[in-house]
Enzyme design. Sequence first.
Site, PDB file in Angstrom:
ATOM      1  N   GLU A  18       4.451  -6.325   0.541  1.00  0.00           N
ATOM      2  CA  GLU A  18       3.819  -6.616  -0.749  1.00  0.00           C
ATOM      3  C   GLU A  18       3.522  -5.344  -1.547  1.00  0.00           C
ATOM      4  OE1 GLU A  18       0.374  -8.737   0.532  1.00  0.00           O
ATOM      5  OE2 GLU A  18       1.463 -10.594   0.930  1.00  0.00           O
ATOM      6  N   TYR A  51      -3.059  -0.808 -11.786  1.00  0.00           N
ATOM      7  CA  TYR A  51      -4.506  -1.000 -11.677  1.00  0.00           C
ATOM      8  C   TYR A  51      -5.308  -0.521 -12.887  1.00  0.00           C
ATOM      9  CZ  TYR A  51      -3.350  -2.096  -6.900  1.00  0.00           C
ATOM     10  OH  TYR A  51      -2.779  -2.670  -5.797  1.00  0.00           O
ATOM     11  N   ARG A  81     -10.201   3.879 -12.616  1.00  0.00           N
ATOM     12  CA  ARG A  81      -9.950   4.373 -11.264  1.00  0.00           C
ATOM     13  C   ARG A  81     -10.622   5.713 -10.958  1.00  0.00           C
ATOM     14  NH1 ARG A  81      -5.518   5.658  -9.522  1.00  0.00           N
ATOM     15  NH2 ARG A  81      -5.844   4.986  -7.368  1.00  0.00           N
ATOM     16  N   GLY A  97       3.052  -3.039  -4.843  1.00  0.00           N
ATOM     17  CA  GLY A  97       2.699  -3.225  -6.253  1.00  0.00           C
ATOM     18  C   GLY A  97       2.718  -1.900  -6.969  1.00  0.00           C
ATOM     19  N   ARG A  98       1.786  -1.009  -6.571  1.00  0.00           N
ATOM     20  CA  ARG A  98       1.701   0.327  -7.149  1.00  0.00           C
ATOM     21  C   ARG A  98       3.043   1.065  -7.077  1.00  0.00           C
ATOM     22  NH1 ARG A  98      -3.065   3.497  -6.432  1.00  0.00           N
ATOM     23  NH2 ARG A  98      -3.566   2.077  -4.730  1.00  0.00           N
ATOM     24  N   CYS A 107     -20.318   6.189 -22.942  1.00  0.00           N
ATOM     25  CA  CYS A 107     -21.647   6.763 -22.712  1.00  0.00           C
ATOM     26  C   CYS A 107     -21.947   6.822 -21.213  1.00  0.00           C
ATOM     27  CB  CYS A 107     -22.704   5.941 -23.450  1.00  0.00           C
ATOM     28  SG  CYS A 107     -24.294   6.759 -23.555  1.00  0.00           S
ATOM     29  N   TYR A 113     -12.890   5.434  -7.792  1.00  0.00           N
ATOM     30  CA  TYR A 113     -12.341   5.982  -6.560  1.00  0.00           C
ATOM     31  C   TYR A 113     -12.253   7.504  -6.532  1.00  0.00           C
ATOM     32  CZ  TYR A 113     -10.347   1.218  -6.593  1.00  0.00           C
ATOM     33  OH  TYR A 113     -10.162  -0.131  -6.667  1.00  0.00           O
ATOM     34  N   GLY A 144       0.787  -1.223   0.000  1.00  0.00           N
ATOM     35  CA  GLY A 144       0.000   0.000   0.000  1.00  0.00           C
ATOM     36  C   GLY A 144       0.819   1.273   0.000  1.00  0.00           C
TER      37      GLY A 144
END
Length: 463
Positions: A314, A418, A357, A316-317, A388, A361, A272
Amino acid sequence: MQSTSASPAPEWLVTPDDANDLARAVWPASAHRTEDGEFVIGGVPASDLVREHGTPLQVLDEGEVRRRAAALRDAFDAATAAHGTSARIYYAGKALLNTTIVRWMLDEGLNVDVCTGGELEVALRAGADAARLGFHGNNKSVAELERAVEAGVGTIIIDSTVEIERLGRVVADRGAEQRVMLRVNSGVHAETHDFLATAHEDQKFGFPLVDAPEAVALIRRTPGLIFVGLHCHIGSQIFGVAGFRESAERVLALHEQLLTGGDVPQLNLGGGFGIAYTRVDDPVPITELAEGIVAAVAETCARRGIAVPALSFEPGRAIVGNAGVTLYEVGTIKDVTLDQGIRRYVSVDGGMSDNARPALYGAQYSARLASRVSEAAPALVRVVGKHCESGDIVVDHEYLPGDVAPGDLLAVAATGAYCAPLSSNYNHVTRPPIVAVRDGAAHVIVRGESMADLLARDAGITP
């Protein structure tokens, strides 16, 4: 820079002195402009990439990915060594997964975290040693667990009592042994969007701390299951150490309690780690983050009189996010008059099908003209897609040169995480290719879809 008072722009967005600049924290280190003003990434000009692959196009800077992976590895290796323990880094495959990225991660000494049978197969097809894989998921099927055990997955992270029983039967049927961790909820909520937060008590992942001892006892008395430690993930896009510190404090209290029943050699504190999507984002440098988190663990262990466990993380981003850039072609321009001023809508040839995203979010992004620079005054724009949906927004608030026009190429930063995994065929739009760039060369790592690919699944179409 000057603030924008009478404007529909949010307070955090400022009018730039130069609407062509590339904020260093947001774009890959290799990103720059040629003398003619064209955007270059990984040594490859945007026009060359678009000429070969079209738009939309997702571009991934291989050198940036590898540099960030190595930096995380080195930072946590150094931080843990200073406290007499070790670190293991798992790349969180959900951020962006394909066989090429798996191989890059393995090359850089990282392990890989997967959370579905599909992600597991990608890692295995990439040639990964299954012992270097961690397998997450709140609803792993019997078939997925069987595949994981047969392949020899290093660690399965257990998420429910049902899964303990299910996995127990799988290993019993095969006479196998399987290392497992238990995912727990520390109750710490990182400062992030609610949909991204994964450490609430009222959520689908893991066990509340109060229920964990009983679950661990069940694991320990289940033949074939080897309990190796606890796992806790507090959220995503986290900029500081405070959340990890508080979460570690709570989880280590449980860790100490579990030591009375046997060894607990490992602790996985998840990932994170945040990145910069806009110039105002200010993530903590990775060395400072690693030192702060590990020091917090070591201090808590010392206070409790217990050994510091081997640690796992862990990210990732933090590895792929800023390494990715999406190229679009501008289609239409529309000015909308608001009470606070004028907002210019810039429509591009992609949208929520290649980056969901912002719709999911409210995520913010940065954009720049990629085909040229301009001396035109900055104009407030909202970059939108072709779908649309009124919520089909690519970049909610940005300043671009006021002469942005149809046919311009637009680069959107920090799309490496993501975006591709969440992509869809909404409105029957094909998904774009992913092209890796490095040292002036480009190659496709995920093929783009054709209309034939898209229509092949329609059983009503006669071949």
